[in-house]
Design a protein around this motif. Structure first.
Motif: not given
Length: 287
Positions: A147-148, A34-40
């Motif tokens: 999501k493999t 899994e991928v999570t965006a990071v902003l600020g």
């Protein structure tokens, strides 16, 4: 000091992180990520990503290595230790280590790794100008809703598309568009409805897709979940794609067909603004 990652139940410098030779994620792609965006320094839509992560593992019969609350703590610690302001947090869980056999024991201990990636997510050229997407037959296995880590089909398709002068690629199966190689595909026909495929085993349930659909509902915009053909996509008034690391990105060319004269359309621009407002980052954009 270099990047700090999470591996073998501890935070370590990336050069010291090790995964065993017999890890099934390495040998079989027997893993979910899994991928999570990071902003600020803040994670975007992380609750949706963790829910999808847990679902993927359940579908693969791989147990969560720890409670989700602990995973959130690790994500935040990685962001802090790496002073990450903009980029992404990556998570991966494999079934674990065992000598190479297709069948596996039920008591394997999952392997969990996590790391950050610093990258520009805001005000990119693709978000400003739109992208051209190639068209390719869908090369992936039937359970695309999981999501493999098995991404070779996407890797090959993206590489071929780039070699052909495109920015990205959409997949087609049985005459209909499934999704982008790493994104959800949307079209806007001349009736101004926003069209995307319904969730099924054929597509990944996109987290940015879901967040955007909630915003559309709040704005009184009609989203129609149905299949659409390549011909319908190429005759659309506008098109765009969504993903965690690119948000809402206009698509201005599908194959050799230009949409909107090759310029992002007005409704797509509104959707970009709605998403960026909800994420609290619109002020940093020049759309």
């Amino acid at each position: 000091m270099g990047r700090v990652v999470y591996c073998a139940n501890e935070f370590v410098p990336e050069e010291k992180a090790r995964i065993g030779l017999f890890d099934r994620g390495f040998l079989f792609g027997d893993a979910a990520y899994e991928v999570t965006a990071v902003l600020g320094g803040r994670m975007i839509d992380n609750d949706l990503h963790l829910a999808r992560f847990a679902r993927s593992l359940t579908e693969l019969s791989i147990p969560l290595p720890m409670p989700l609350d602990r995973i959130v703590e690790i994500q935040r610690e990685l962001i802090a230790r790496n002073n990450l302001m903009e980029g992404a947090v990556y998570l991966q869980v494999s079934r674990g280590e065992a000598d190479r056999e297709f069948l596996y024991a039920a008591d394997l201990t999952p392997t969990f790794v996590a790391f950050t990636q610093a990258k520009a997510l805001r005000d990119t050229k693709a978000q400003r100008n739109g992208v051209a997407v190639d068209i390719a037959p869908d090369p992936r296995w039937a359970r695309r809703d999981i999501k493999t880590a098995m991404l070779l089909g996407q890797v090959m398709a993206k590489r071929e598309a780039r070699a052909r002068g495109f920015d990205d690629v959409w997949f087609v199966e049985n005459g209909t568009v499934t999704e982008g190689a790493s994104s959800t595909a949307f079209i806007i026909p001349d009736d101004r409805r926003i069209v995307t495929r319904a969730n099924s085993h054929a597509t990944l349930p996109g987290c940015t897709r879901r967040a955007l659909m909630r915003l559309c509902e709040a704005q009184g915009l009609v989203v129609e979940e149905r299949s659409f053909s390549l011909a319908e996509a190429q005759s659309a008034v506008e098109a765009f794609q969504t993903s965690a690391s690119s948000f809402v990105t206009p698509v201005v060319r599908i194959g050799e067909t230009l949409l909107g004269g090759g310029e992002p359309g007005p409704l797509t621009r509104k959707l970009q603004a709605y998403y960026l407002d909800a994420a609290g980052i619109r002020e940093a954009m020049t759309l």
